[in-house]
Design a protein around this motif. Structure first.
Motif, short mmCIF file in Angstrom:
data_model
loop_
_atom_site.label_atom_id
_atom_site.label_comp_id
_atom_site.label_asym_id
_atom_site.label_seq_id
_atom_site.Cartn_x
_atom_site.Cartn_y
_atom_site.Cartn_z
N GLN A 1 -17.78 -25.99 27.64
CA GLN A 1 -16.84 -24.87 27.78
C GLN A 1 -15.98 -24.72 26.54
O GLN A 1 -15.73 -23.61 26.08
CB GLN A 1 -15.97 -25.05 29.03
CG GLN A 1 -15.12 -23.82 29.33
CD GLN A 1 -15.96 -22.57 29.53
OE1 GLN A 1 -16.90 -22.55 30.31
NE2 GLN A 1 -15.62 -21.50 28.83
N GLU A 2 -15.52 -25.85 25.97
CA GLU A 2 -14.72 -25.78 24.75
C GLU A 2 -15.54 -25.16 23.61
O GLU A 2 -15.03 -24.35 22.84
CB GLU A 2 -14.25 -27.17 24.32
CG GLU A 2 -13.16 -27.77 25.18
CD GLU A 2 -12.83 -29.18 24.76
OE1 GLU A 2 -11.81 -29.34 24.05
OE2 GLU A 2 -13.60 -30.09 25.12
N LEU A 3 -16.80 -25.53 23.52
CA LEU A 3 -17.67 -24.97 22.48
C LEU A 3 -17.83 -23.46 22.67
O LEU A 3 -17.71 -22.69 21.71
CB LEU A 3 -19.03 -25.66 22.51
CG LEU A 3 -20.06 -25.12 21.54
CD1 LEU A 3 -19.60 -25.26 20.09
CD2 LEU A 3 -21.40 -25.80 21.74
N LYS A 4 -18.08 -23.06 23.91
CA LYS A 4 -18.22 -21.63 24.18
C LYS A 4 -16.95 -20.88 23.80
O LYS A 4 -17.02 -19.78 23.25
CB LYS A 4 -18.54 -21.41 25.65
CG LYS A 4 -19.95 -21.81 26.04
CD LYS A 4 -20.18 -21.59 27.52
CE LYS A 4 -21.58 -22.01 27.94
NZ LYS A 4 -21.79 -21.81 29.39
N ASN A 5 -15.78 -21.45 24.11
CA ASN A 5 -14.52 -20.81 23.77
C ASN A 5 -14.34 -20.68 22.26
O ASN A 5 -13.78 -19.69 21.79
CB ASN A 5 -13.34 -21.58 24.37
CG ASN A 5 -13.29 -21.48 25.87
OD1 ASN A 5 -13.89 -20.59 26.48
ND2 ASN A 5 -12.60 -22.42 26.50
#
Length: 67
Positions: free
Chosen positions: A60-64
């Motif tokens: 999720q952090e990567l997607k953000n």
């Protein structure tokens, strides 16, 4: 099989072909040996993680980050 032949196949035919290829590779897995440099890369990454030079992030952090 040539690229041109594959390009004319339907999506379901391509998936069936991929499954057949994976199945055939599974029977030959003992013959597959990664190159020595793979272990070097993994060891380096683990060392950098253990010394705090890098940190893991969640998917999720990567997607953000990429939005």
């Amino acid at each position: 099989m040539m690229r041109e032949e594959i390009a004319t196949m339907s999506m379901s035919e391509k998936i069936i072909l991929m499954e057949a290829i994976w199945d055939s590779l599974e029977t030959e897995i003992d013959e597959l040996q990664p190159p020595d440099w793979h272990q070097d890369v993994l060891s380096d990454r683990i060392e950098r993680l253990n010394t705090g030079q890098v940190k893991l992030i969640s998917l999720q952090e990567l997607k953000n980050r990429i939005r």
